[in-house]
Design a protein around this motif. Structure first.
Motif, short mmCIF file in Angstrom:
data_model
loop_
_atom_site.label_atom_id
_atom_site.label_comp_id
_atom_site.label_asym_id
_atom_site.label_seq_id
_atom_site.Cartn_x
_atom_site.Cartn_y
_atom_site.Cartn_z
N ALA A 42 0.80 -1.76 0.05
CA ALA A 42 -0.05 -0.03 0.16
C ALA A 42 0.88 1.45 -0.25
O ALA A 42 1.09 2.42 -0.56
N LEU A 70 -4.68 4.96 -3.96
CA LEU A 70 -4.59 2.94 -3.23
C LEU A 70 -5.99 2.91 -3.91
O LEU A 70 -6.94 3.42 -3.85
N CYS A 115 -7.42 -1.29 -0.68
CA CYS A 115 -7.99 -0.59 0.13
C CYS A 115 -8.81 -1.68 1.45
O CYS A 115 -9.36 -2.07 2.42
N GLN A 154 -6.83 5.04 3.92
CA GLN A 154 -5.89 5.85 2.77
C GLN A 154 -5.36 7.15 3.05
O GLN A 154 -4.34 7.31 3.48
#
Length: 349
Positions: free
Chosen positions: A11, A21, A26, A55
């Motif tokens: 990530a 992202l 996610c 995020q």
């Protein structure tokens, strides 16, 4: 490398390369988060839809990661701090920030933890994260409230059982109460006491206080912060190493002296407990620390000296009598973090 560490690495790389992202990653992180709803609920996390919440936390993780690595003790740098940062430090810092937003005055987070539980590392990490979020944070240790060397020498002459600093009775409770009350009231400038453990060949003494301005979040930590006295009958048949009548008398006196500390605990808005899954691990951790110090050419205690050192504190305030009650879900602790033998987080509730 753990599955969570791999996901967080991916990530962070994705954020660096593309600035955003993707939904699949996610979702994967969100699913991982809610494998442990007990932890998520304890830290105030919510399962919000979309990429944005995850995020935002990843961006915060990225911003503080490098700074944390250079500030933490060596043992914390040697292993990946990503899982602990993501699972514990970041959400706790965000929770404290939210509590401060809702409070009309500065808040005090009490942190109880014995040797090796990571109180110093936690306080360092929270301070850095919270300051990054814009909150002036100050740490105050129970150690900072020790009576002066001269005062403790007089105390030792009066009660030779107080051979070491640490047990109830070796602290200036009135000083601590004055400082915590000033900090909670939002005083513009507060003189916060500090203690130099290296003075007087390790016996320690007070050093110059630190002038703190505009503190918003106070982290008050120590090995018996928040501990309440127990029924004196508990010492009729106590756990070892409280075995002799002299041991029992010392334990009863320490228990009685705890009454003086209750006004300090009342200054805490919340209490957090860091506890090994087995309290005896603290002795093993202290042995490991001494062996590492000796291997690096530094002075260290022998194994027998470590045993006597740790048992002295168990005789003063035994973990089974004083800490275990705080681990119950119905206890006054707002948050409990239990630790495995390798210091990894076992449970957060």
């Amino acid at each position: 490398m753990s599955d969570l560490t791999r996901q967080l690495d991916r990530a962070l790389t994705q954020l660096q390369d593309s600035g955003s992202l993707d939904m699949a990653l996610c979702s994967s992180l969100t699913d991982w988060e809610w494998r442990d709803p007990e932890r998520a609920n304890a830290l105030g996390l919510t399962r919000e839809p979309g990429v944005e919440p995850i995020q935002q936390r990843l961006l915060l993780l990225r911003d503080v990661l490098d700074r944390l690595g250079s500030r933490l003790p060596l043992q914390a740098q040697n292993g990946s701090i990503l899982p602990t940062l993501w699972r514990f430090w970041l959400p706790l810092a965000l929770q404290l920030a939210s509590l401060r937003q809702q409070s009309p005055r500065p808040i005090v987070q009490g942190i109880l933890g014995g040797q090796g539980t990571g109180k110093t590392t936690l306080a360092t990490s929270l301070t850095l994260i919270l300051e990054h979020l814009g909150y002036r944070t100050v740490g105050l240790s129970l150690d900072d409230l020790y009576k002066s060397h001269a005062e403790r020498q007089r105390l030792k002459a009066e009660d030779p059982r107080l051979i070491r600093r640490g047990p109830p009775g070796t602290h200036d409770v009135d000083l601590g109460l004055e400082v915590l009350q000033q900090l909670r009231q939002g005083a513009a400038r507060v003189s916060v006491p500090r203690f130099d453990k290296s003075a007087f060949a390790g016996d320690g003494d007070r050093t110059d206080p630190e002038l703190i301005e505009g503190a918003e979040i106070i982290l008050f930590e120590g090995w018996f912060v928040g501990v309440d006295p127990v029924d004196p009958s508990r010492f009729d048949d106590p756990p070892p190493p409280i075995v002799s009548e002299a041991d029992k008398a010392f334990a009863r006196d320490c228990n009685r002296r705890l009454e003086e500390y209750l006004p300090l605990w009342d200054c805490c808005d919340r209490l957090m407990v860091l506890s090994p899954v087995d309290y005896r691990l603290s002795q093993r951790w202290r042995l490991q620390a001494e062996h590492e110090a000796i291997a690096q050419g530094n002075a260290g205690l022998s194994d027998e000296e470590v045993r006597e050192f740790v048992e002295y504190f168990w005789k003063a305030l035994h973990p089974e009598l004083f800490i275990t009650p705080l681990l119950a879900p119905t206890a006054k602790s707002a948050l409990v973090v239990t630790l495995e033998a390798d210091h990894r987080i076992h449970r957060i509730y």
